[in-house]
Design a protein around this motif. Structure first.
Motif, PDB file in Angstrom:
ATOM      1  N   VAL A  64     -25.916  -0.824  21.771  1.00  0.00           N
ATOM      2  CA  VAL A  64     -25.563   0.104  21.237  1.00  0.00           C
ATOM      3  C   VAL A  64     -25.836   0.033  19.394  1.00  0.00           C
ATOM      4  CG1 VAL A  64     -23.813   1.669  20.698  1.00  0.00           C
ATOM      5  CG2 VAL A  64     -24.142   0.879  22.602  1.00  0.00           C
ATOM      6  N   ILE A  65     -25.041  -1.454  19.119  1.00  0.00           N
ATOM      7  CA  ILE A  65     -25.455  -1.904  17.945  1.00  0.00           C
ATOM      8  C   ILE A  65     -26.966  -1.709  17.267  1.00  0.00           C
ATOM      9  CG2 ILE A  65     -25.043  -3.760  16.010  1.00  0.00           C
ATOM     10  CD1 ILE A  65     -22.388  -4.267  17.766  1.00  0.00           C
ATOM     11  N   ALA A  87     -28.804   1.188  15.606  1.00  0.00           N
ATOM     12  CA  ALA A  87     -28.451   1.340  14.431  1.00  0.00           C
ATOM     13  C   ALA A  87     -29.492   0.988  13.478  1.00  0.00           C
ATOM     14  CB  ALA A  87     -27.174   0.839  13.808  1.00  0.00           C
ATOM     15  N   ALA A  98     -26.519   7.883  21.094  1.00  0.00           N
ATOM     16  CA  ALA A  98     -26.925   6.812  20.179  1.00  0.00           C
ATOM     17  C   ALA A  98     -28.520   6.327  20.794  1.00  0.00           C
ATOM     18  CB  ALA A  98     -25.990   5.439  20.138  1.00  0.00           C
ATOM     19  N   SER A 141     -19.215   0.516  18.480  1.00  0.00           N
ATOM     20  CA  SER A 141     -19.234   1.920  18.009  1.00  0.00           C
ATOM     21  C   SER A 141     -18.899   2.047  16.563  1.00  0.00           C
ATOM     22  CB  SER A 141     -18.230   2.709  18.749  1.00  0.00           C
ATOM     23  OG  SER A 141     -18.760   3.050  20.070  1.00  0.00           O
ATOM     24  N   TYR A 193     -21.792   0.230  14.542  1.00  0.00           N
ATOM     25  CA  TYR A 193     -22.867   1.124  14.760  1.00  0.00           C
ATOM     26  C   TYR A 193     -22.758   2.314  13.565  1.00  0.00           C
ATOM     27  CZ  TYR A 193     -25.915   4.993  16.219  1.00  0.00           C
ATOM     28  OH  TYR A 193     -26.655   6.104  16.305  1.00  0.00           O
ATOM     29  N   ASN A 194     -21.601   2.727  13.389  1.00  0.00           N
ATOM     30  CA  ASN A 194     -21.249   3.647  12.629  1.00  0.00           C
ATOM     31  C   ASN A 194     -21.343   3.302  11.151  1.00  0.00           C
ATOM     32  OD1 ASN A 194     -20.849   5.675  14.648  1.00  0.00           O
ATOM     33  ND2 ASN A 194     -18.616   5.240  14.462  1.00  0.00           N
TER      34      ASN A 194
END
Length: 228
Positions: free
Chosen positions: A90-91, A94, A139, A63, A66-67
């Motif tokens: 999740v990554i 992005a 996401a 996370s 990703y951010n």
């Protein structure tokens, strides 16, 4: 400290390689790791490419990455050459553009944890996992545009996607090493191939008729079967 990422700079710009389990060195109680990654990411500007081959790992570490990537001002291109599973998927979300190798895979599933204690502690763990799942869906939803209920069901089922399926669902934007025609759907490819054969056949038809005197009505019937 062994990192799970590596930056490479060449004439094409900067490339980030994410290999292996995310957060092989724990991010809990170790502020050096996320700070170091952020420092390396924002140390320079410009577009970046990210190659991912990871089975996943710590969802909170993912996370944070990703951010950071979402906040990065340059264009982020994600390239999956092996696997982007669990937290690694999740990554991947992005990426302004996500490209998958034709032999790569993506996997999404529900978050997991280890818990111990009484009934109250178990309920807390369940609630925590539920909220983590919702944050992951955020996401996926932002990238794919799929309904949250659909994404939740895919996670429940521990879903594996090849490159074409990932494109179909919106998790990926394209396939690496493929030209435009090769990225068409299987149905489009079949139609194109059939029409190419038909056109070639029609082009040769007058010459064949002159040489053999074959009845044109028979050829028409065969042609109709070929189109079907």
């Amino acid at each position: 400290m062994r990192k799970f990422w590596n930056w490479v700079k060449n004439e094409d710009g900067r490339t980030l390689f994410l290999d292996g389990v995310i957060a092989e060195e724990t991010w809990f109680g170790d502020e050096v790791t996320p700070k170091q990654f952020k420092s390396e990411l924002f140390n320079e500007s410009g577009d970046i490419s990210i190659w991912i081959n990871s089975p996943g790992g710590d969802v909170f570490a993912a996370s944070q990455i990703y951010n950071m990537l979402m906040d990065y001002k340059g264009h982020v291109t994600v390239k999956i050459d092996g696997i982007a599973a669990s937290a690694a998927s999740v990554i991947a979300m992005a990426g302004g553009e996500v490209l998958m190798s034709p032999v790569s895979m993506m996997m999404i599933h529900n978050p997991m944890t280890i818990a111990f204690g009484d009934t109250a502690e178990m309920k807390k763990a369940i609630q925590m996992l539920s909220e983590v799942k919702e944050s992951i869906i955020n996401a996926y939803e932002l990238k794919t545009g799929l309904p949250r209920t659909k994404l939740s069901s895919l996670m429940d089922a521990e879903s594996w996607f090849n490159s074409k399926k990932a494109m179909e669902l919106g998790f990926a934007n394209g396939i690496l090493f493929a030209n435009e025609s090769a990225q068409a759907s299987p149905e489009e490819g079949i139609i194109y191939s059939q029409m190419a054969v038909v056109n070639s056949f029609l082009h040769k038809l007058p010459q064949k008729e002159k040489k053999t005197g074959t009845d044109i009505s028979i050829l028409d019937k065969r042609l109709e079967l070929l189109k079907y």
